[in-house]
Every structure is written in structure tokens, then in C-alpha cells.
Design a protein around this motif. Sequence first.
Motif, mmCIF file in Angstrom:
data_model
loop_
_atom_site.group_PDB
_atom_site.id
_atom_site.type_symbol
_atom_site.label_atom_id
_atom_site.label_comp_id
_atom_site.label_asym_id
_atom_site.label_seq_id
_atom_site.Cartn_x
_atom_site.Cartn_y
_atom_site.Cartn_z
ATOM 1 N N GLY A 23 3.240 115.521 4.406
ATOM 2 C CA GLY A 23 4.640 115.735 4.071
ATOM 3 C C GLY A 23 5.345 116.661 5.031
ATOM 4 N N ASP A 83 6.144 109.901 -3.924
ATOM 5 C CA ASP A 83 6.389 110.859 -5.001
ATOM 6 C C ASP A 83 5.160 111.687 -5.365
ATOM 7 N N PRO A 86 5.016 115.671 -3.673
ATOM 8 C CA PRO A 86 5.908 116.652 -4.315
ATOM 9 C C PRO A 86 5.455 117.000 -5.733
ATOM 10 N N ASN A 90 4.069 120.784 -6.976
ATOM 11 C CA ASN A 90 4.716 121.488 -8.076
ATOM 12 C C ASN A 90 3.745 121.751 -9.218
ATOM 13 N N GLU A 108 6.787 118.426 -15.385
ATOM 14 C CA GLU A 108 7.441 117.897 -14.188
ATOM 15 C C GLU A 108 8.099 116.548 -14.461
ATOM 16 N N SER A 112 12.122 115.395 -14.284
ATOM 17 C CA SER A 112 12.578 114.422 -13.283
ATOM 18 C C SER A 112 13.353 113.262 -13.892
ATOM 19 N N SER A 158 7.386 123.851 1.278
ATOM 20 C CA SER A 158 7.119 122.915 0.185
ATOM 21 C C SER A 158 7.767 123.392 -1.105
ATOM 22 N N TYR A 159 7.656 124.702 -1.346
ATOM 23 C CA TYR A 159 8.233 125.280 -2.559
ATOM 24 C C TYR A 159 9.751 125.123 -2.561
ATOM 25 N N ASP A 161 11.545 122.884 -0.914
ATOM 26 C CA ASP A 161 11.896 121.476 -1.093
ATOM 27 C C ASP A 161 11.893 121.092 -2.573
ATOM 28 N N LEU A 162 10.869 121.541 -3.270
ATOM 29 C CA LEU A 162 10.763 121.200 -4.692
ATOM 30 C C LEU A 162 11.854 121.852 -5.510
ATOM 31 N N LYS A 165 15.166 120.039 -5.070
ATOM 32 C CA LYS A 165 15.198 118.806 -5.860
ATOM 33 C C LYS A 165 15.413 119.120 -7.335
#
Length: 202
Positions: A23, A83, A86, A90, A108, A112, A158-159, A161-162, A165
Motif C-alpha cells: 500500500g 480494501d 486498510p 485499522n 470497522e 464503513s 497508514s494511520y 490515511d485511515l 477516510k
Amino acid sequence: MTNLIKELNIDNKKLPHLLAACGMSEDLHDLDALKAVMTMRESGEVSSNRQGYCLYLAQQHGVNAEEIHKAIEPTKIKTSDKDYLPLYINVCIRVAGGETAVQAVESELSQSQPMEQGIDAIPLEIRELLDEKMTATVKATVLSSFQKLEGLQGQVESYVDLKIKSSMDHIMEDPDVKAAAARLIEGTTPEKSHTLEASLVE
């Protein structure tokens, strides 16, 4: 890309696959993580780059990778799906915070679903423009505050990005934002698209 190829001592044809599996990109990557994944592959500890990166993430968060994989299995999301990573990241964060893997996955997924339903109402071209501008702006702002945390760049990215979102559905549910988006969509034409972009940058 040349510098990264030299640092990793990897074939230039293999690098894109390694980055995609983790990623990451040429501009945003965690060198230590990439090296760790390559070492796992060479030793036979893992059979794929994605598996190696998931194991690396689990080790970094102090959680059990196998437990998280098993908790995600019932969702039918495959490890190769876009998917998966991510969600996996998380869940690692949640489990490290005290939740069980199953609880983390359920939390999660419950978050979503409303987000996806709300986003569907926004035209694709508007979503793409919002994603591009907001992600770049928020990420640049947040990452600048972590410059001194050497060795954590990949995890921080990464954190972030999550969180971007996750935050988007809350932002888009705000009545003022909904009203503004509606006005924007109604008044946006191809000729006005450059004006929209300029306003978002400001």
C-alpha cells in the motif's frame, strides 16, 4: 525510483509489486518495512509481499497477525482486495488499543457502511476532486508534525490515511457541508471546474 532500487537492492520490475502489496508508493514509503518484507520473503517465512507486510504491521503493533486474518475471513474480503490492507491496519490499531480482533472488525465494518451510503449521493467527479485535495492537504499538515519521529513514517502515513477516510463520513454528514455540497453540485459545470479546484485549495 532509482534510489529506492539501490537502497533495497531489488529488481526494478519487482519494486512496483512490492510497493503495491504494501500500500505504498515511490514518494510515500517505509524503507524499514519494505526491507523487512523482502527479508521475510527471502527466508521463506512468508509466501507473498502482502503476507509479509501484514506480519510486519502486526509485529509493530504487538498483535497476533493470524488472529486478525481469521477475524477478517468471514467478511469475504480477500487479502488481495484493495480494501483488505486498510481494514487490516485499522484492526491492528484497535486490537493494540484493547479490542479483540472480532470486535475490531465489527467496529470497522459498522463505520464503513454509513460512509459508503452517504458517498454514493455525491457525483464521482466531485468525490475524486474532494479526495485528491483533502487527502493531500490533511496528510501534509499531519505528517509535518511527525517529522522528528524517525522510523515511524510508514505507520504514521497508514494511520493518517485511515483517519482521513473515517473522518470523511462525519464531515459529509454535517448539515452545513451537505447543503454546501448540494449547491456545489447543482452549480458545477465543466467550465466551472477550475473555479472549484481553486476554492478548495484556498
